[in-house]
Design an enzyme around this catalytic site. Structure first.
Site, short mmCIF file in Angstrom:
data_model
loop_
_atom_site.label_atom_id
_atom_site.label_comp_id
_atom_site.label_asym_id
_atom_site.label_seq_id
_atom_site.Cartn_x
_atom_site.Cartn_y
_atom_site.Cartn_z
N GLU A 407 -23.44 12.30 -4.63
CA GLU A 407 -22.11 11.75 -4.94
C GLU A 407 -22.23 10.33 -5.51
OE1 GLU A 407 -19.37 13.62 -4.52
OE2 GLU A 407 -19.86 15.05 -2.94
C1 LIG Z 1 -29.90 17.96 -1.91
C2 LIG Z 1 -29.21 17.55 -3.19
C3 LIG Z 1 -28.07 18.20 -3.57
C4 LIG Z 1 -27.45 17.86 -4.78
N1 LIG Z 1 -26.35 18.58 -5.20
C5 LIG Z 1 -25.89 18.40 -6.47
C6 LIG Z 1 -24.89 19.29 -7.01
O1 LIG Z 1 -24.39 20.19 -6.33
N2 LIG Z 1 -24.52 19.10 -8.31
C7 LIG Z 1 -25.04 18.11 -9.08
O2 LIG Z 1 -24.66 18.02 -10.24
N3 LIG Z 1 -25.97 17.24 -8.59
C8 LIG Z 1 -26.42 17.38 -7.32
N4 LIG Z 1 -27.40 16.54 -6.82
C9 LIG Z 1 -27.93 15.49 -7.67
C10 LIG Z 1 -27.58 14.08 -7.21
O3 LIG Z 1 -26.23 13.82 -7.47
C11 LIG Z 1 -28.55 13.12 -7.92
O4 LIG Z 1 -29.82 13.32 -7.31
C12 LIG Z 1 -28.11 11.69 -7.81
O5 LIG Z 1 -26.96 11.44 -8.56
C13 LIG Z 1 -29.21 10.72 -8.28
O6 LIG Z 1 -29.75 11.09 -9.50
P1 LIG Z 1 -31.33 11.19 -9.66
O7 LIG Z 1 -31.84 12.07 -8.58
O8 LIG Z 1 -31.65 11.60 -11.04
O9 LIG Z 1 -31.86 9.75 -9.38
P2 LIG Z 1 -32.03 8.58 -10.45
O10 LIG Z 1 -30.81 8.44 -11.24
O11 LIG Z 1 -33.32 8.77 -11.15
O12 LIG Z 1 -32.14 7.32 -9.48
C14 LIG Z 1 -33.36 6.91 -8.85
C15 LIG Z 1 -33.15 5.54 -8.23
O13 LIG Z 1 -32.83 4.59 -9.25
C16 LIG Z 1 -31.59 3.97 -9.00
N5 LIG Z 1 -30.88 3.79 -10.25
C17 LIG Z 1 -30.63 4.69 -11.23
N6 LIG Z 1 -29.92 4.13 -12.21
C18 LIG Z 1 -29.69 2.86 -11.87
C19 LIG Z 1 -29.03 1.76 -12.47
N7 LIG Z 1 -28.38 1.86 -13.63
N8 LIG Z 1 -29.05 0.59 -11.83
C20 LIG Z 1 -29.65 0.45 -10.64
N9 LIG Z 1 -30.28 1.44 -10.01
C21 LIG Z 1 -30.32 2.63 -10.62
C22 LIG Z 1 -30.84 4.92 -8.08
O14 LIG Z 1 -29.87 4.27 -7.31
C23 LIG Z 1 -31.98 5.49 -7.24
O15 LIG Z 1 -32.27 4.64 -6.19
C24 LIG Z 1 -27.98 16.82 -5.57
C25 LIG Z 1 -29.15 16.15 -5.16
C26 LIG Z 1 -29.77 16.51 -4.00
C27 LIG Z 1 -31.04 15.81 -3.62
#
Ligand SMILES: Cc1cc2nc3c(=O)[nH]c(=O)nc-3n(C[C@H](O)[C@H](O)[C@H](O)COP(=O)(O)OP(=O)(O)OC[C@H]3O[C@@H](n4cnc5c(N)ncnc54)[C@H](O)[C@@H]3O)c2cc1C
Length: 598
Positions: A407
Site C-alpha cells: 500500500e
Molecule cells: C506480500 C506482498 C503482496 C503484495 N500485493 C500486491 C498486490 O496485490 N498488487 C500489487 O499491485 N502490488 C502488490 N505488492 C507490491 C507492493 O505494493 C510493492 O512491493 C511496494 O509498492 C514496493 O515496491 P517494490 O517492491 O518495487 O520496492 P521498491 O520500489 O524497489 O522500493 C525499495 C526501497 O526503496 C525505497 N524507495 C523507492 N522509491 C523511493 C523514492 N522515490 N524515494 C525514497 N525511497 C524510495 C522504498 O521505500 C523501499 O524501501 C505486494 C507486495 C508484497 C511483498
C-alpha cells in the site's frame, strides 16, 4: 474545498486548528449493530481461521483458503462496503474500518480479505459503469468470484506509473490485447477477476481494465516463498495476448494512475485499522503468557521491565485506534455531506477519502509501525518461546512486516504526506502560510509567561499540543520557504516533517478520545486511558523534538538556527510525566483483566 460544516476540519487542518473532543468519533461510540457485526466477524476468525492457521499457512491444501473465502462471502463479510442494490451490506465507511480491524487478527487471511474487498473490488465500485457494476459487484460481494489487483511490475514498484504492460487495440476495434508481467499479486492464485493497469499503445499514463480469467492469455508463476503471510496467495502474473473487450476498460483512458492512487488512499486508512486486531491479540497473548511464565519464583509480569513493555504495547495500540477511527469518521461525515449536497454516491466516497488523504497516509504509517513495535515486544515478552515456531509470536512477527511495505512503502507515504500538504497549501485549500508566519513572528518576540490553568482536565496537555503544532509550522514553514522545490531532494527533512505530523495527529487523537470518554464514563473509570494518553503525549513530545532538531540542523545555520532551536525548546517544554508509575498502573490493570481491555 470550503469548510462544509461548522465543526468539521478539512484534511490536514488538524495541524493548524484545535479540535474539540465532541467533534471526534471514538471507537467506544460504535452502535450495538456495528458491535454485533464485529462479533460475527470475530466468531468467523475463531471458528474458521485460528484453528486452521497452520494448515492455511502451509498452503498444502489449495482448496482451503478459497473455501474459507467463500464462507466469508456467505456471512456477508465480503460485501461490507458494496451497496445493497449490488448484493452487499452497504455499511458505512467507519463500519468497514471496524471489520478490517477485526479481520486484522486473521494473519495471512487478512491480506486475502483486504486484497479482495479493497483494491480488488473498490475500483469497480467507484469507477465502474452501471453495466460493469451490475455484472461484477454481486459476484464479488458474495464471494462467488475472487478479485486481485495488478499494479506492481518487476521494474515498477514505488514508481507505479512506469509500468510496461501494454494494451493494443485490435483491428476491428472491439478488443485490447494485453501483454506484460505483473509481480507480487495477492490472491492471484485463485482470482477470477484481475484489475489490471496497462498503458495503451504509447500513452504516458496507465489505463485500468477489468479482466476475467476466462478471457484467456493469463499464466502465472508458482506461489512466492515469503517471510510471512504465507497462507496468502502471491504470484507473478503474465498476460500474453490476453483479449479484453473494449467495454472492460475501467473509467477513461489514461485515468488508471488516478484510480490506483485513490484506491490506495482507501487501502491505507483501512490498513491503519487492519493492524488493530493483530496488535490487540498480540498484546493479550503477551499479558497471558507473562502471567503464566514464572522466573525467580514469580510471574514475569511482576518485573517492572516487563510491565513497561506490556503497557507500551497497549498505549501504542490505543493511540492507533484513536487516530484511525477519528479519520474514518471524518471521511464518512464528509461523504455524507457531499452526498446530501447532491453528489453521486461513488463520487462522494472518492472525494471524501481524497480530502483526508493525508490522514489516510498517517494511519497507514503509524499503524504499521505500531504493529511492528507490538509484535517485536511480544516476542521479547515470550523470551526463547518468542523465537519458537510452536508459539504464536513467531508467526505474528513475520506476518506483521509486510504492512510497512505494501500500500505504498512507509517512506513513500511519508513523502506523500509532506507533498500533499504543500500542494494543498499552494492551491489555497489549506492556509498553513499565515499560521506559519505568525509562529515565525512569535519566535522573535518576548515569550509570554502567562501560566496555564492546569486545574481543568487536559488544559496542560492541550497547551502541549498547541505548541507541538507550532513546532510543525516553524520547521515546516521555514523548510518550505528555504528549500522550495528542492525539498523533494531533501528526503531526510521530509521524513522528519512527516514524523512530526504523525505524532501530532496520534497524540491529539489520543487526548481527545480520552477526554470524550471521560465525559461519557467519568474519570474514575477511565484512569488507565488517561494514563495512556499522558504517556503517549509525553513520548510524542520527545519524538517531535528529535525530528524537528534533525530538520533544523540540516537546513539552517547561524542566528536563524539559534532562534529556531530556542523556539523548539520553548515549544516542546512540557510537564514531566512519571511514565514509570503510569506504565505500571496500566500493566497491573491489564494483568488483572487478563487481556487488552480497552
Ligand atoms: C506480500 C506482498 C503482496 C503484495 N500485493 C500486491 C498486490 O496485490 N498488487 C500489487 O499491485 N502490488 C502488490 N505488492 C507490491 C507492493 O505494493 C510493492 O512491493 C511496494 O509498492 C514496493 O515496491 P517494490 O517492491 O518495487 O520496492 P521498491 O520500489 O524497489 O522500493 C525499495 C526501497 O526503496 C525505497 N524507495 C523507492 N522509491 C523511493 C523514492 N522515490 N524515494 C525514497 N525511497 C524510495 C522504498 O521505500 C523501499 O524501501 C505486494 C507486495 C508484497 C511483498
Amino acid at each position: 474545498m470550503e469548510t462544509i460544516t461548522e465543526n468539521s476540519l478539512n484534511g490536514g487542518e488538524f495541524l493548524i486548528k484545535e479540535s474539540q473532543a465532541k467533534d471526534v468519533f471514538i471507537p467506544e461510540q460504535f452502535s450495538e449493530e456495528q458491535r454485533m457485526m464485529a462479533q460475527a466477524c470475530q466468531d468467523f476468525i475463531d471458528t474458521e481461521i485460528t484453528p486452521n492457521i497452520e494448515e492455511i499457512d502451509s498452503m498444502k491444501n489449495p482448496d482451503l483458503v478459497p473455501s474459507i473465502f467463500k464462507k466469508a462471502g456467505e456471512l456477508g463479510l465480503l460485501g461490507i462496503s458494496v451497496p445493497e442494490e449490488y448484493g452487499g451490506m452497504g455499511m458505512s465507511f467507519n463500519s468497514s474500518m471496524l471489520i478490517a480491524d477485526i479481520i486484522g487478527a486473521a494473519g495471512s487471511f487478512s491480506t486475502t480479505y483486504g486484497a479482495h474487498t479493497g483494491i480488488g473490488t473498490l475500483p469497480i465500485l467507484y469507477y465502474g459503469t452501471e453495466a460493469q457494476k451490475s455484472k461484477y459487484l454481486p459476484k464479488l460481494a458474495t464471494g462467488e468470484w475472487a478479485a486481485c489487483y495488478c499494479l506492481t511490475e518487476p521494474d515498477a514498484g514505488s514508481d507505479a506509473n512506469s509500468g510496461k504492460t501494454k494494451a493494443t487495440l485490435t483491428e476491428d476495434g472491439k478488443h485490447y490485447l494485453l501483454n506484460g508481467q505483473k509481480m507480487w499479486i495477492s490472491n492471484a492464485g485463485f482470482a477470477d477477476i484481475f484489475i489490471v493497469f496497462a498503458k495503451i499503445e504509447e500513452d504516458k499514463n496507465l489505463t485500468a481494465f477489468i479482466i476475467e480469467k476466462s478471457f484467456g492469455g493469463i499464466t502465472m508463476n508458482e506461489e512466492e516463498k515469503k517471510m510471512g503471510i504465507k497462507g496468502s496467495s502471491t504470484r507473478q502474473v503474465f498476460f500474453n495476448d490476453c483479449k479484453v473487450p473494449v467495454e472492460n476498460m475501467l473509467s477513461e483512458r489514461q485515468n488508471g494512475f488516478k484510480i490506483a492512487v485513490n484506491i490506495l488512499n482507501i487501502g491505507r486508512v483501512k490498513l491503519g485499522a487492519g493492524v488493530l486486531g493483530g496488535t490487540r491479540t498480540v498484546t493479550s497473548l503477551a499479558i497471558q503468557y507473562s502471567s503464566d511464565r514464572k522466573q525467580f519464583g514469580v510471574s514475569i509480569n511482576t518485573f517492572g521491565a516487563v510491565k513497561a513493555k506490556l503497557a507500551e504495547m497497549a498505549i501504542k495500540t490505543y493511540a492507533a485506534e484513536s487516530l484511525c477511527y477519528r479519520a474514518g469518521q471524518d471521511i464518512e461525515d464528509r461523504i455524507n455531506i457531499l452526498a446530501s449536497q447532491g453528489m453521486d454516491e461513488a463520487q462522494a466516497k472518492l472525494k471524501g477519502v481524497e480530502e483526508f488523504a493525508l490522514e489516510c497516509a498517517i494511519a497507514k504509517v503509524h499503524g504499521s509501525e505500531v504493529l511492528d513495535y507490538v509484535v517485536d515486544q511480544g516476542v521479547q515478552v515470550y523470551g526463547g518461546m518468542g523465537y519458537s515456531a510452536d508459539a504464536p509470536m513467531e508467526r505474528a512477527y513475520r506476518d506483521a512486516r509486510i504492512a510497512r511495505i505494501y500500500e505504498g512503502t512507509n517512506e513513500i507515504n511519508r513523502m506523500l504526506m509532506v507533498g500533499m500538504l504543500l500542494k494543498r497549501a499552494m492551491k489555497g485549500e489549506i492556509n498553513i502560510f499565515d499560521p506559519a508566519m505568525a509562529v515565525s513572528k512569535e519566535l522573535t518576540s518576548v515569550p509570554s509567561f502567562a501560566t496555564v490553568d492546569t486545574s481543568e482536565l487536559f488544559a496542560a496537555e492541550k497547551e502541549v499540543l498547541k505548541n507541538l503544532k507550532k513546532v510543525f509550522l516553524m520547521v515546516g514553514g521555514k523548510a518550505a520557504m528555504a528549500l522550495q522545490d528542492k525539498i523533494e531532494s531533501e528526503q531526510e527533512i521530509m521524513m522528519n516533517l512527516a514524523d512530526v505530523m504523525i505524532e501530532i495527529y496520534a497524540a491529539e487523537s489520543t487526548i481527545l478520545r480520552t477526554e470524550k470518554l471521560i465525559g461519557m464514563k467519568g474519570e474514575e473509570l477511565c484512569k488507565n486511558q488517561l494514563a495512556m494518553a499522558q504517556v503517549y503525549l509525553s513520548e510524542a513530545n520527545d519524538k517531535i523534538n528529535l525530528a524537528a532538531k534533525e530538520a533544523i540542523a540540516s537546513f539552517t545555520t547561524g542566528d536563524e538556527q539559534k532562534v529556531m532551536l530556542m523556539g523548539l525548546k520553548r515549544y516542546t517544554k512540557a510537564p514531566l510525566v512519571n511514565t514509570k508509575v503510569l506504565r505500571r498502573q496500566i500493566a497491573d490493570y491489564m494483568v488483572e483483566q487478563g487481556k487488552y481491555p480497552f
